[in-house]
Scaffold this motif. Structure first.
Motif, PDB file in Angstrom:
ATOM      1  N   LEU A 181       0.607  -0.754  -0.013  1.00  0.00           N
ATOM      2  CA  LEU A 181      -0.111   0.261  -0.177  1.00  0.00           C
ATOM      3  C   LEU A 181       0.613   1.391  -0.187  1.00  0.00           C
ATOM      4  N   VAL A 182       1.344   1.289  -0.544  1.00  0.00           N
ATOM      5  CA  VAL A 182       2.761   2.402  -1.187  1.00  0.00           C
ATOM      6  C   VAL A 182       1.912   3.760  -1.737  1.00  0.00           C
ATOM      7  N   CYS A 183       1.069   3.833  -2.344  1.00  0.00           N
ATOM      8  CA  CYS A 183       0.148   4.877  -2.603  1.00  0.00           C
ATOM      9  C   CYS A 183      -0.507   5.552  -1.696  1.00  0.00           C
ATOM     10  N   LEU A 184      -1.166   4.362  -0.844  1.00  0.00           N
ATOM     11  CA  LEU A 184      -2.187   4.890   0.079  1.00  0.00           C
ATOM     12  C   LEU A 184      -2.333   6.846   0.590  1.00  0.00           C
ATOM     13  N   HIS A 185      -3.220   7.551   0.163  1.00  0.00           N
ATOM     14  CA  HIS A 185      -3.216   8.825   1.065  1.00  0.00           C
ATOM     15  C   HIS A 185      -3.820   8.947   1.683  1.00  0.00           C
ATOM     16  N   GLU A 186      -5.274   8.458   1.642  1.00  0.00           N
ATOM     17  CA  GLU A 186      -6.242   8.554   2.978  1.00  0.00           C
ATOM     18  C   GLU A 186      -6.830   7.156   2.979  1.00  0.00           C
ATOM     19  N   ALA A 187      -7.108   6.705   4.550  1.00  0.00           N
ATOM     20  CA  ALA A 187      -7.255   6.055   5.508  1.00  0.00           C
ATOM     21  C   ALA A 187      -8.541   6.167   6.849  1.00  0.00           C
ATOM     22  N   THR A 188      -9.789   5.371   6.787  1.00  0.00           N
ATOM     23  CA  THR A 188     -10.583   5.642   7.734  1.00  0.00           C
ATOM     24  C   THR A 188     -10.670   4.542   8.462  1.00  0.00           C
ATOM     25  N   VAL A 189     -10.349   4.360   9.887  1.00  0.00           N
ATOM     26  CA  VAL A 189     -10.466   3.190  10.097  1.00  0.00           C
ATOM     27  C   VAL A 189     -10.921   2.662  11.738  1.00  0.00           C
ATOM     28  N   GLY A 190     -11.991   1.972  11.949  1.00  0.00           N
ATOM     29  CA  GLY A 190     -12.615   2.002  13.136  1.00  0.00           C
ATOM     30  C   GLY A 190     -13.262   0.301  13.004  1.00  0.00           C
ATOM     31  N   PHE A 191     -13.899   0.572  14.335  1.00  0.00           N
ATOM     32  CA  PHE A 191     -14.133  -0.808  14.245  1.00  0.00           C
ATOM     33  C   PHE A 191     -15.695  -1.540  15.024  1.00  0.00           C
ATOM     34  N   PHE A 192     -16.340  -2.022  14.878  1.00  0.00           N
ATOM     35  CA  PHE A 192     -16.813  -3.017  16.149  1.00  0.00           C
ATOM     36  C   PHE A 192     -16.939  -3.726  17.194  1.00  0.00           C
ATOM     37  N   VAL A 193     -16.340  -3.394  18.272  1.00  0.00           N
ATOM     38  CA  VAL A 193     -15.586  -4.048  19.202  1.00  0.00           C
ATOM     39  C   VAL A 193     -16.042  -3.987  20.446  1.00  0.00           C
ATOM     40  N   SER A 194     -16.036  -4.597  21.736  1.00  0.00           N
ATOM     41  CA  SER A 194     -16.087  -4.512  22.673  1.00  0.00           C
ATOM     42  C   SER A 194     -14.859  -4.979  23.387  1.00  0.00           C
ATOM     43  N   GLN A 195     -14.605  -4.427  24.636  1.00  0.00           N
ATOM     44  CA  GLN A 195     -13.383  -4.586  25.284  1.00  0.00           C
ATOM     45  C   GLN A 195     -13.028  -5.734  26.035  1.00  0.00           C
ATOM     46  N   GLN A 196     -14.207  -6.258  26.007  1.00  0.00           N
ATOM     47  CA  GLN A 196     -13.846  -8.323  26.884  1.00  0.00           C
ATOM     48  C   GLN A 196     -14.271  -9.152  25.283  1.00  0.00           C
ATOM     49  N   ASP A 197     -14.112  -8.359  23.752  1.00  0.00           N
ATOM     50  CA  ASP A 197     -14.329  -9.174  23.148  1.00  0.00           C
ATOM     51  C   ASP A 197     -12.240  -9.766  22.231  1.00  0.00           C
ATOM     52  N   LEU A 198     -11.172  -9.202  23.203  1.00  0.00           N
ATOM     53  CA  LEU A 198     -10.569  -9.016  22.653  1.00  0.00           C
ATOM     54  C   LEU A 198      -9.495  -9.683  23.078  1.00  0.00           C
ATOM     55  N   ASP A 199      -8.720 -10.258  22.461  1.00  0.00           N
ATOM     56  CA  ASP A 199      -7.930 -11.567  23.073  1.00  0.00           C
ATOM     57  C   ASP A 199      -5.828 -11.130  22.163  1.00  0.00           C
ATOM     58  N   ALA A 200      -4.756 -11.654  22.961  1.00  0.00           N
ATOM     59  CA  ALA A 200      -3.519 -11.424  22.266  1.00  0.00           C
ATOM     60  C   ALA A 200      -3.441 -11.473  21.043  1.00  0.00           C
ATOM     61  N   ASP A 201      -4.405 -12.219  20.253  1.00  0.00           N
ATOM     62  CA  ASP A 201      -4.432 -12.571  18.899  1.00  0.00           C
ATOM     63  C   ASP A 201      -5.135 -11.649  17.880  1.00  0.00           C
ATOM     64  N   LYS A 202      -5.831 -10.888  19.107  1.00  0.00           N
ATOM     65  CA  LYS A 202      -6.752  -9.763  18.227  1.00  0.00           C
ATOM     66  C   LYS A 202      -6.286  -8.459  18.469  1.00  0.00           C
ATOM     67  N   LEU A 203      -5.563  -8.281  19.069  1.00  0.00           N
ATOM     68  CA  LEU A 203      -4.881  -6.986  19.511  1.00  0.00           C
ATOM     69  C   LEU A 203      -3.614  -7.240  18.658  1.00  0.00           C
ATOM     70  N   VAL A 204      -2.670  -8.706  18.032  1.00  0.00           N
ATOM     71  CA  VAL A 204      -1.869  -8.190  17.083  1.00  0.00           C
ATOM     72  C   VAL A 204      -2.027  -8.166  15.782  1.00  0.00           C
ATOM     73  N   SER A 205      -3.370  -8.904  15.352  1.00  0.00           N
ATOM     74  CA  SER A 205      -3.692  -8.244  14.045  1.00  0.00           C
ATOM     75  C   SER A 205      -3.908  -6.646  13.986  1.00  0.00           C
ATOM     76  N   VAL A 206      -5.150  -6.301  15.104  1.00  0.00           N
ATOM     77  CA  VAL A 206      -4.983  -4.536  14.946  1.00  0.00           C
ATOM     78  C   VAL A 206      -3.468  -3.826  15.249  1.00  0.00           C
TER      79      VAL A 206
END
Length: 497
Positions: A300-325
């Motif tokens: 993604l070397v030409c990326l100019h504009e990015a918008t990021v947001g997730f539908f997530v609750s804190q209890q759903d997060l584990d180590a693998d999900k944090l690595v994915s983020v």
């Protein structure tokens, strides 16, 4: 005595005089293409009514290339064959009758309609459209049951744009059937698609099926679990409400705009993943999706504009999900403009491991927009954006209202020690920051404003949009307090809204 011929010439001269408002019909004398362009601005009911003016206008209606029936509201009382053109309604039978009148005259460039009709009626209508060499077909159909995609249009060589939305849904044919047509299609939009047992579309959106496709939009694709998109000429791709999606692979070297929203939502208990390889990608919007187990963003070397947001609750997060983020944000490190939505910002702020292991710094980032409910948690985000020029902070007011009710702090300005939090990166993050905008500003953001004024060496504009809950007295108090802060930059302009 004046002869008849002299009188006729005199009347003709008089009728064509600029001061005479009862002259000949100038519009009728215009070329067909210009009149068609004028008629395009009118609803189709008015266009049809012009056909009764004269033989010339009847011919104009029969040759009108763009038929848009979406401006007509259908009612159950008019779903009959006995329809007067002056009271035409969006009924499939009526639209078919109108198309049948065109067979002897001219082709149709654009056909748009909304109708409640049977599958056989839709098939007949599509056959008429194909005979008239329609180039753009935009249809919304309502039926009592799920029906099949009309195959008569697949091999239509003239079709450039196809947009189809059906209620409750429609079934796509198998990939081998789709590959037999659509050789000239440039835009495809499908909404409310029922895939049934065909849950994996791995060989449908390829150069073999859509060699000229540039824009693809898929919405509400039920039971779609695996999707691969590899069209060589594709420039725009949008996926929305594909909740069953488990795996997504995008291999498009000319892709410039990608939007994925409300996907991966029905994949609890499954490993979810996505892979994007798009070296020309310019704009990426990834919002309201669940966090996937794995992801890979490449080139993604030409990326100019990015918008990021997730539908997530804190209890759903584990180590693998944090690595994915972390992997996702590392893949966006070439972005010049970045927007992070509130749930995502607060997730980053609350997880200290993210701040330690997180992603490659955004070394090209020029503009950063953060949506949050509390600015005291933004320090960890700002640390990885060392050279931004513009910072926009949008604050959610609902949190602050609750905070006032609970009286969590008597001195709001002391709620965050920005000096200690930003000590390690303070020289870096403030060396290029010129513009700061804070929307929903109140007394709880005083410490941030003070920090920016005291250390922003090149700060040019500090624009504060005050919280609407502040009264005039509170407004003046805040303004007076801020104006008294020391300023590192003598050129900074303070603006209050």
């Amino acid at each position: 005595m004046e002869t008849r011929s002299a009188k006729r010439r005199r009347l003709q001269i008089h009728n064509h005089s600029p001061v005479n408002n009862t002259g000949d019909d100038r519009i009728t004398d215009l070329p067909d293409a210009i009149i068609h362009h004028i008629l395009l601005l009118l609803p189709i009911k008015s266009i049809i009514q012009t056909s009764v003016l004269s033989k010339r206008w009847r011919t104009l209606w029969y040759t009108f290339p763009d038929l848009d029936f979406t401006s007509i509201v259908a009612t159950t009382s008019n779903l009959t064959n006995n329809v007067d053109f002056n009271n035409i309604l969006a009924n499939g039978n009526v639209i078919t009758r109108v198309l049948s009148l065109r067979d002897k005259f001219s082709d149709v460039r654009t056909l748009r309609f909304k109708a409640c009709m049977s599958f056989s009626g839709l098939q007949a209508l599509i056959r008429h459209a194909v005979r008239l060499s329609v180039q753009e077909l935009d249809i919304m159909v309502e039926n009592s049951d799920v029906f099949s995609f009309p195959r008569s249009i697949i091999r239509h060589d003239c079709l450039r744009v196809l947009k189809m939305k059906a209620f409750p849904s429609f079934r796509l044919p198998q990939s081998r059937i789709m590959r037999s047509g659509f050789q000239s299609l440039e835009t495809l939009s499908l909404s409310f698609v029922y895939l049934g047992n065909q849950s994996s579309l791995l060989d449908m959106f390829t150069d073999c099926s859509f060699p000229q496709l540039k824009r693809l939009h898929l919405e509400s694709c039920y039971n779609l679990k695996h999707l691969r998109v590899g069209c060589r000429l594709l420039e725009e791709l949008a996926l929305n409400k594909c909740c069953s999606l488990q795996g997504l692979e995008i291999l498009c070297h000319r892709l410039m705009a990608l939007k994925v929203s409300r996907c991966f939502g029905g994949s609890y208990g499954y490993d979810t993943w996505f892979q994007i390889d798009a070296p020309r990608l310019h704009t990426l919007v990834w919002v309201n999706n669940l966090i996937t187990s794995k992801n890979c963003l490449q080139n993604l070397v030409c990326l100019h504009e990015a918008t990021v947001g997730f539908f997530v609750s804190q209890q759903d997060l584990d180590a693998d999900k944090l690595v994915s983020v972390s992997s996702l944000l590392s893949g966006l490190s070439h972005a010049a403009s970045l927007t992070l939505e509130r749930p995502f910002v607060e997730m980053i702020s609350k997880n200290n491991p993210l701040g330690a292991m997180f992603f490659n710094p955004f070394t090209r980032l020029n503009s950063l927009e953060l949506q949050t409910s509390e600015v005291s948690r933004l320090a960890s985000v700002l640390k990885v954006c060392p050279i931004i020029n513009t910072l926009i902070i949008k604050i959610n007011n609902s949190y602050k209202k609750e905070r006032r009710r609970n009286r969590l702090s008597e001195d709001p300005s002391s709620s965050c020690d920005w000096e200690s939090q930003m000590k390690d990166v303070k020289p870096l993050i403030l060396q290029r920051l010129e513009v700061v905008k804070i929307q929903g500003f109140s007394e709880y953001e005083i410490s941030l404003v003070k920090f920016l004024l005291q250390h922003g060496k090149v700060l040019q504009d500090l624009i504060l949009y005050l919280d609407q809950d502040n009264n005039s007295r509170c407004y003046e108090k805040l303004k007076s307090r801020i104006m008294g802060f020391d300023r590192c930059s003598l050129d900074v302009k303070l603006v209050f809204h």
